[in-house]
Each structure stands twice: as structure tokens, then as C-alpha cells.
Write an enzyme that holds these catalytic residues in place. Structure first.
Site, PDB file in Angstrom:
ATOM      1  N   ARG A 184      -6.769 -11.844  -2.600  1.00 28.31           N
ATOM      2  CA  ARG A 184      -6.742 -11.992  -1.128  1.00 28.31           C
ATOM      3  C   ARG A 184      -7.319 -13.357  -0.790  1.00 28.31           C
ATOM      4  O   ARG A 184      -8.434 -13.687  -1.199  1.00 28.31           O
ATOM      5  CB  ARG A 184      -7.580 -10.873  -0.505  1.00 28.31           C
ATOM      6  CG  ARG A 184      -7.810 -10.989   1.010  1.00 28.31           C
ATOM      7  CD  ARG A 184      -6.505 -10.785   1.773  1.00 28.31           C
ATOM      8  NE  ARG A 184      -6.731 -10.488   3.170  1.00 28.31           N
ATOM      9  CZ  ARG A 184      -7.022 -11.388   4.118  1.00 28.31           C
ATOM     10  NH1 ARG A 184      -7.163 -12.659   3.795  1.00 28.31           N
ATOM     11  NH2 ARG A 184      -7.175 -11.010   5.360  1.00 28.31           N
ATOM     12  N   GLU A 221       0.444  -9.694  10.173  1.00 27.03           N
ATOM     13  CA  GLU A 221       0.955  -8.551   9.432  1.00 27.03           C
ATOM     14  C   GLU A 221       2.489  -8.639   9.350  1.00 27.03           C
ATOM     15  O   GLU A 221       3.132  -9.309  10.173  1.00 27.03           O
ATOM     16  CB  GLU A 221       0.551  -7.251  10.133  1.00 27.03           C
ATOM     17  CG  GLU A 221      -0.949  -7.011  10.162  1.00 27.03           C
ATOM     18  CD  GLU A 221      -1.525  -6.768   8.782  1.00 27.03           C
ATOM     19  OE1 GLU A 221      -0.893  -6.041   7.986  1.00 27.03           O
ATOM     20  OE2 GLU A 221      -2.604  -7.311   8.486  1.00 27.03           O
ATOM     21  N   ARG A 231      -9.446  -6.058  -4.546  1.00 29.12           N
ATOM     22  CA  ARG A 231      -8.826  -7.368  -4.688  1.00 29.12           C
ATOM     23  C   ARG A 231      -9.889  -8.446  -4.832  1.00 29.12           C
ATOM     24  O   ARG A 231     -10.950  -8.381  -4.204  1.00 29.12           O
ATOM     25  CB  ARG A 231      -7.954  -7.686  -3.470  1.00 29.12           C
ATOM     26  CG  ARG A 231      -6.827  -6.713  -3.226  1.00 29.12           C
ATOM     27  CD  ARG A 231      -6.065  -7.018  -1.954  1.00 29.12           C
ATOM     28  NE  ARG A 231      -6.913  -6.918  -0.769  1.00 29.12           N
ATOM     29  CZ  ARG A 231      -6.471  -7.002   0.478  1.00 29.12           C
ATOM     30  NH1 ARG A 231      -5.179  -7.193   0.704  1.00 29.12           N
ATOM     31  NH2 ARG A 231      -7.294  -6.886   1.500  1.00 29.12           N
TER      32      ARG A 231
END
Length: 225
Positions: free
Chosen positions: A47, A55, A89
Site C-alpha cells: 500500500r 476508489e 499489507r
């Protein structure tokens, strides 16, 4: 003592190595998330730190993904890992040579500075530049930050329904050093573009002038206080 010194050096070196990743980007999931393939065919979800891309269901969501893909897809990158998020992540700065890809996404108007987690003043300057020339997502009249979009998609929480005007439990404390400089120079509600930005400046930067009546809600015109 010499052996102890060597052991300490090896320990520090191993620790430093654990804070970075190197490999080839094998997939781009969206405008701020990639999959890295490193030695031993190990795949790591990464990330991008300090930024938040639209999004997939938002305007510019797909454009942001394409922009990141153009930068990194199939290329060898280095990731300066800063943290691990709740999804497992690795969170970090993605570098191609000396280029900060995270920063370039912001500069291109393909991502917001993620105010909740950002600390680098350069990211805020890059966003201001993109906003000023209406680059990328800033070409829209009222772009919605992805953190607000996600919140609306989830709907209000039980506590929001129960007490929507609750006050913060702690007095905002101004930041100092690098974090303070990341806040930028905005001081009035007229300079704020979203409620989230106003809340950030109040709670993280200590700009109390945004909450003149002291009810914990900044810029009532934006936040509906």
C-alpha cells in the site's frame, strides 16, 4: 568487545534490510496498491504510504489505477517500508530509481494526500500544485476524498446515529517539527475544500480559529455543525 561490536553491526544491518523490499511489480490493484514479486517468488501486497487514491467506483478511480500502472507495471522497484496495515499489507514509499512514485501520483492529480497519515510537506505542496492547475481529479468541481466516499458507502455508525454532535474527548494538541510543517499554511474556513480537511487542520494542526464556538465541529458551513 570486538565480537560484541560486530554482532551489533550485523543486527543493525539486518534490521535496516528488513525495512526495504525490492522486486518486480506483477499487478496493480488500484491507484495506491500493488503486488510485488521478490526473490524466491515471494509476493507482497504493498500500500503506497501517505496517499489515498480514488476508489474504483469513484470518478478517476480507473484513471488513477492506469496512471500507477504506467509508472510501475512490470518494473523493478524498491519499497521503503514504514508500517504494516491491518490487512497485512506493507505500507511504504515506492521508488523507481530516485523517483518517488507515491509523490508522482499526487502531483499528477491521481491521488489525495492521506491527511490522517501524511507527514512529508512535499506531498502537500504537490497536491496544492495539482489543485491550482486543476490537474487530474481536481478538474472536477467537487471531488470527494476517498476516505469520505468509504465512510458514506459504509453508512453511519451506531454512535453517529446516537450522538451525531458529540464533542472530542481531548483538546487538540498542535503538532511540531516535520509534522507541523506538513499542515500547510491554511488558517481559515474559506481555504478549506472539504469537511475532512477542516477536521484535520483542527485536530492535527491545532488551528482553533476553525472552531470559533468551541463545539468541536470546524467550519460549520462545510461540516454542517
Amino acid at each position: 568487545m570486538r565480537f560484541l561490536f560486530l554482532w551489533l553491526c550485523l543486527t543493525v544491518t539486518a534490521s535496516a534490510a528488513a525495512e526495504s523490499l525490492a522486486g518486480r511489480v506483477v499487478s496493480v490493484l488500484d491507484g495506491d496498491t500493488i503486488t510485488l514479486l521478490s526473490v524466491g517468488n515471494v509476493q507482497t501486497r504493498v500500500r503506497l504510504a501517505q496517499i489515498d487514491a480514488p476508489e474504483k467506483r469513484q470518478d478517476y478511480g480507473q484513471a488513477s489505477k492506469r496512471a500507477l500502472s504506467d509508472w510501475v507495471s512490470g518494473k523493478k522497484v524498491t519499497v521503503e517500508v514504514a508500517d504494516t496495515d491491518r490487512y497485512g499489507r506493507s505500507v511504504g514509499k515506492v521508488l523507481i530509481g530516485g523517483t518517488d512514485v507515491n509523490l508522482e501520483q499526487v502531483r499528477a492529480g491521481m491521488a489525495w494526500v492521506y491527511r490522517k497519515y501524511a507527514y512529508d510537506p512535499g506531498y502537500f505542496s504537490a497536491e496544492d500544485e495539482a489543485r491550482a492547475v486543476r490537474r487530474g481529479l481536481w478538474s472536477q468541481p467537487n471531488p470527494v476524498p476517498p476516505w469520505e466516499f468509504r465512510h458514506k458507502s459504509r453508512g453511519p455508525s451506531f454512535w453517529d446515529d446516537f450522538n451525531p454532535t458529540r464533542k472530542p474527548t481531548q483538546t487538540p494538541r498542535p503538532l511540531s517539527g516535520v509534522a507541523a510543517s506538513a499542515c500547510g499554511s491554511k488558517r481559515t474556513c474559506q481555504e478549506m475544500t472539504t469537511c475532512d480537511e477542516a477536521r484535520y487542520y483542527l485536530t492535527r494542526c491545532g488551528v482553533k480559529s476553525l472552531d470559533r464556538d468551541g463545539d468541536g465541529v470546524p467550519c460549520e458551513g462545510l461540516c454542517g455543525g
